[in-house]
Motif scaffolding. Structure first.
Motif, PDB file in Angstrom:
ATOM      1  N   HIS A 174       0.738  -1.106  -0.042  1.00  0.00           N
ATOM      2  CA  HIS A 174      -0.256  -0.074  -0.137  1.00  0.00           C
ATOM      3  C   HIS A 174       0.865   1.320  -0.084  1.00  0.00           C
ATOM      4  CE1 HIS A 174      -3.816  -2.019   1.101  1.00  0.00           C
ATOM      5  NE2 HIS A 174      -2.936  -3.036   1.355  1.00  0.00           N
ATOM      6  N   GLN A 184       0.476   3.900   3.094  1.00  0.00           N
ATOM      7  CA  GLN A 184       0.786   3.266   4.243  1.00  0.00           C
ATOM      8  C   GLN A 184       2.090   3.676   4.707  1.00  0.00           C
ATOM      9  OE1 GLN A 184      -1.406  -0.448   4.866  1.00  0.00           O
ATOM     10  NE2 GLN A 184      -3.089   0.475   3.919  1.00  0.00           N
ATOM     11  N   LEU A 221      -6.924  -6.413  12.791  1.00  0.00           N
ATOM     12  CA  LEU A 221      -7.262  -5.658  11.413  1.00  0.00           C
ATOM     13  C   LEU A 221      -8.012  -4.434  11.547  1.00  0.00           C
ATOM     14  CD1 LEU A 221      -6.953  -5.268   8.195  1.00  0.00           C
ATOM     15  CD2 LEU A 221      -8.873  -7.000   8.184  1.00  0.00           C
ATOM     16  N   TRP A 232      -7.087  -1.544  13.489  1.00  0.00           N
ATOM     17  CA  TRP A 232      -5.790  -0.979  12.932  1.00  0.00           C
ATOM     18  C   TRP A 232      -6.221   0.106  11.880  1.00  0.00           C
ATOM     19  CZ3 TRP A 232      -3.861  -1.951   7.865  1.00  0.00           C
ATOM     20  CH2 TRP A 232      -2.661  -1.793   7.708  1.00  0.00           C
ATOM     21  N   LEU A 233      -7.255  -0.451  10.912  1.00  0.00           N
ATOM     22  CA  LEU A 233      -7.861   0.262   9.844  1.00  0.00           C
ATOM     23  C   LEU A 233      -8.332   1.724  10.355  1.00  0.00           C
ATOM     24  CD1 LEU A 233      -9.618  -2.499   7.402  1.00  0.00           C
ATOM     25  CD2 LEU A 233      -7.692  -1.084   6.954  1.00  0.00           C
ATOM     26  N   THR A 273      -5.079   3.514   9.777  1.00  0.00           N
ATOM     27  CA  THR A 273      -4.918   3.559   8.396  1.00  0.00           C
ATOM     28  C   THR A 273      -5.634   4.334   7.792  1.00  0.00           C
ATOM     29  OG1 THR A 273      -4.431   0.848   8.584  1.00  0.00           O
ATOM     30  CG2 THR A 273      -4.740   1.949   6.514  1.00  0.00           C
ATOM     31  N   ARG A 317     -11.041  -2.144  -2.456  1.00  0.00           N
ATOM     32  CA  ARG A 317     -10.203  -2.236  -1.332  1.00  0.00           C
ATOM     33  C   ARG A 317     -10.420  -3.571  -0.479  1.00  0.00           C
ATOM     34  NH1 ARG A 317      -7.970   1.879   2.408  1.00  0.00           N
ATOM     35  NH2 ARG A 317      -6.424   0.759   3.492  1.00  0.00           N
ATOM     36  N   PHE A 318     -11.797  -3.864  -0.244  1.00  0.00           N
ATOM     37  CA  PHE A 318     -11.989  -5.107   0.390  1.00  0.00           C
ATOM     38  C   PHE A 318     -13.886  -4.755   0.358  1.00  0.00           C
ATOM     39  CE2 PHE A 318     -12.350  -4.843   5.326  1.00  0.00           C
ATOM     40  CZ  PHE A 318     -12.680  -3.486   5.431  1.00  0.00           C
ATOM     41  N   HIS A 367      -8.657  -7.680  -0.912  1.00  0.00           N
ATOM     42  CA  HIS A 367      -8.147  -8.464   0.124  1.00  0.00           C
ATOM     43  C   HIS A 367      -9.285  -9.345   0.344  1.00  0.00           C
ATOM     44  CE1 HIS A 367      -6.368  -4.489   0.974  1.00  0.00           C
ATOM     45  NE2 HIS A 367      -5.444  -5.173   1.863  1.00  0.00           N
ATOM     46  N   GLU A 404      -9.035 -12.433   5.831  1.00  0.00           N
ATOM     47  CA  GLU A 404      -7.947 -12.085   6.368  1.00  0.00           C
ATOM     48  C   GLU A 404      -7.905 -12.339   7.979  1.00  0.00           C
ATOM     49  OE1 GLU A 404      -6.730  -8.075   5.752  1.00  0.00           O
ATOM     50  OE2 GLU A 404      -4.732  -8.133   6.932  1.00  0.00           O
ATOM     51  N   HIS A 430      -3.847 -12.289   1.321  1.00  0.00           N
ATOM     52  CA  HIS A 430      -4.084 -13.133   2.634  1.00  0.00           C
ATOM     53  C   HIS A 430      -4.608 -14.187   2.441  1.00  0.00           C
ATOM     54  CE1 HIS A 430      -2.958  -9.484   4.313  1.00  0.00           C
ATOM     55  NE2 HIS A 430      -3.801  -8.805   3.995  1.00  0.00           N
ATOM     56  N   SER A 461       2.603  -9.199   7.540  1.00  0.00           N
ATOM     57  CA  SER A 461       1.354  -8.449   8.159  1.00  0.00           C
ATOM     58  C   SER A 461       0.688  -9.328   8.828  1.00  0.00           C
ATOM     59  CB  SER A 461       0.733  -8.092   6.717  1.00  0.00           C
ATOM     60  OG  SER A 461      -0.720  -7.705   6.914  1.00  0.00           O
ATOM     61  N   LEU A 510      -0.561  -8.111  12.565  1.00  0.00           N
ATOM     62  CA  LEU A 510      -1.754  -8.092  12.979  1.00  0.00           C
ATOM     63  C   LEU A 510      -2.400  -8.912  13.729  1.00  0.00           C
ATOM     64  CD1 LEU A 510      -3.157  -5.929   9.756  1.00  0.00           C
ATOM     65  CD2 LEU A 510      -2.703  -5.267  12.139  1.00  0.00           C
ATOM     66  N   ASP A 559       2.662  -6.223   2.235  1.00  0.00           N
ATOM     67  CA  ASP A 559       1.567  -5.597   2.669  1.00  0.00           C
ATOM     68  C   ASP A 559       1.918  -4.527   3.633  1.00  0.00           C
ATOM     69  OD1 ASP A 559      -1.121  -5.243   2.810  1.00  0.00           O
ATOM     70  OD2 ASP A 559      -1.321  -6.489   4.847  1.00  0.00           O
TER      71      ASP A 559
HETATM   72  N1  GUN Z   1      -8.424  -4.843   4.314  1.00  0.00           N
HETATM   73  C1  GUN Z   1      -8.894  -3.707   3.996  1.00  0.00           C
HETATM   74  N2  GUN Z   1      -7.829  -2.788   3.979  1.00  0.00           N
HETATM   75  C2  GUN Z   1      -6.580  -3.434   4.127  1.00  0.00           C
HETATM   76  C3  GUN Z   1      -5.388  -2.671   4.439  1.00  0.00           C
HETATM   77  O1  GUN Z   1      -5.171  -1.601   4.176  1.00  0.00           O
HETATM   78  N3  GUN Z   1      -4.660  -3.723   4.805  1.00  0.00           N
HETATM   79  C4  GUN Z   1      -4.748  -4.963   5.223  1.00  0.00           C
HETATM   80  N4  GUN Z   1      -3.893  -5.807   5.764  1.00  0.00           N
HETATM   81  N5  GUN Z   1      -5.809  -5.576   5.097  1.00  0.00           N
HETATM   82  C5  GUN Z   1      -6.919  -4.756   4.710  1.00  0.00           C
END
Ligand code: GUN
Ligand code: ZN
Length: 441
Positions: free
Chosen positions: A81, A84, A95, A98-99, A103, A206-207, A234, A237, A273, A298, A302, A324
């Protein structure tokens, strides 16, 4: 030995490392101890033993001695990323926290073109410092982040895949695009950049947590309409994340199925992941040709889980390795390889260094559709390579000097190596490690 960056035609007397799958399926590494590498106009014009080739070099060609170094295919980081760079090493219990805590707030700063321009330079410098010649990169939601990255990569002649994040829901307002607007911006970026130099565009939802059903569907439509583009996202994860995705998409059989239903699984798709896939998911990954980008650093940082190499390989999934960053703790693909080794051990799978090194370089090039173009130090290939110094630190030098086989040597370098072992990184034949890193504040 310092090769002038403007030199288009030169030779190296060095050692050469090469990886290829044997008939058995196992990866074989080969080392030519006294090799001649002739680089011309961004490609390898000739690679072979010094004895065979040196007499046939063009008269007057500059020849550089790097006999204690090893020329190896450049590393390929299949998932990282850009926005980041300042999130790395930010602690959180998992996760989703952390987002939310680190993030998303950090990515909001990438609305500023000056942040994008300076950040893109820093990011690409760090890839080069670590020996990574290509990467599959997530920008921020802002098209400007990808513009800045592509523009800097084009200047450096770099082979790179990137896309702006699609995210229209469940994230802070300043980071939201819209289902249609985000996909239209992606299509516009692809039209501007895909195929320019060695750049490729990746449609980047993104996800499933931050793209609405409608946005995923439109992203899938774009992937169908433009099959030459990559898709990256992603999946599976973190267990809390998976539970949440199940609530958001109750119609889907699994997290992976959310993307499948939207038409986002194909041979140019890269899913980071893949820790918690089930057997049906693995069969679907393999059947569609989608790649799993394994991100051990990662996943350890995490606390997300352990990738199941045995089940994934048995299912026939294509695997690549990735840092990652900023979930990952380093840009270094040495760290990705040794993390994958540790992760395999924790689940009872012994992965050898030749295999891991292949996934981090030659194999990644092939899986990304670049076979025959890049990923080997061989005649006709693009000259994206690293010069490794296996004696860069006292411990590394002592241990590699005692290796009884090439596999043992690679293993020691993989476990002990980091950016110090990367003497130089070449993009299309041009030395690209930053000589003087910009001071950072
Ligand atoms: N899932 C959605 N966004 C992210 C990200 O920025 N990093 C990770 N590791 N997982 C995510
Ligand atoms: Zn990621």
């Amino acid at each position: 030995m310092r090769i002038p960056p403007q030199l288009e035609d030169y030779a190296l007397r060095t050692q050469v490392l090469d990886f290829a799958p044997a008939l058995s399926g196992a990866v074989e590494a080969r080392l030519e101890r006294d090799a001649c590498v002739h680089v011309s106009q961004g490609r390898f014009a000739a690679v072979g033993s010094w004895t065979n080739l040196s007499d046939h070099l063009p008269a007057g060609l500059p020849v550089f001695e790097a006999r204690s170094h090893v020329a190896a295919p450049g590393f390929i980081d299949a998932h990282i990323h850009l926005p980041q760079i300042d999130v790395i090493a930010s602690a959180a219990p998992g996760l989703l926290a952390w987002l939310a805590r680190h993030t998303f707030p950090a990515e909001a700063a990438w609305a500023d073109p000056a942040v994008c321009a300076q950040g893109a330079r820093f990011f690409l410098d760090e890839l080069a410092r670590q020996g990574t010649t290509s990467a599959c990169v997530f920008g921020s939601v802002h098209a400007g982040s990808v513009e800045a990255l592509f523009s800097a990569a084009l200047d450096r002649g770099q082979r790179l895949v990137a896309g702006k994040c699609l995210m229209d829901t469940h994230c802070p307002e300043p980071l939201r695009d819209t289902a249609e607007g985000g996909v239209q911006e992606s299509a516009d970026l692809a039209s501007r950049w895909h195929g320019r130099g060695r750049l490729s565009y990746a449609i980047t939802p993104r996800f499933a947590g931050s793209s609405s059903r409608e946005q995923l569907r439109l992203a899938g439509d774009l992937a169908r309409a433009r099959p030459e583009l990559y898709v990256q996202s992603h999946v599976a994860e973190n267990l809390d994340e998976i539970r949440w995705i199940g609530e958001l998409f109750p119609e889907a059989r699994s997290y992976l199925d959310v993307y499948d239903r939207a038409g986002l699984l194909g041979p140019r798709s890269i899913y980071a992941h893949c820790l918690w896939l089930d057997e049906a998911d693995r069969a679907r990954m393999a059947g569609s040709g989608a790649l799993a980008a394994v991100c051990p650093s990662s996943n350890f940082f995490l606390g997300s889980g352990l990738f199941d190499f045995a089940a994934s390989l048995a299912a026939g999934m294509g695997l690549v390795l990735a840092s990652d960053v900023g979930g990952g703790q380093s840009w270094s693909m040495f760290e990705a390889m040794r993390g994958a080794h540790a992760m395999g051990r924790l689940r009872g799978t012994a992965l050898n260094a030749s295999q891991l090194w292949y996934w981090a370089s030659t194999g990644a090039a092939e899986r990304l559709g670049w076979g025959g173009q890049v990923g080997r130090v061989a005649a006709g290939y693009e000259a994206d390579f690293v010069l490794l110094d296996a004696a860069a630190t006292p411990v590394l030098g002592r241990r590699t000097a005692r290796a009884a086989s090439l596999e043992e040597w690679l293993f020691a370098l993989m476990i002990l190596g980091d950016d110090r072992a990367v003497h130089e990184t070449f993009l299309a034949g041009r030395p690209s490690k930053p000589a003087d890193p910009e001071p950072q504040t």
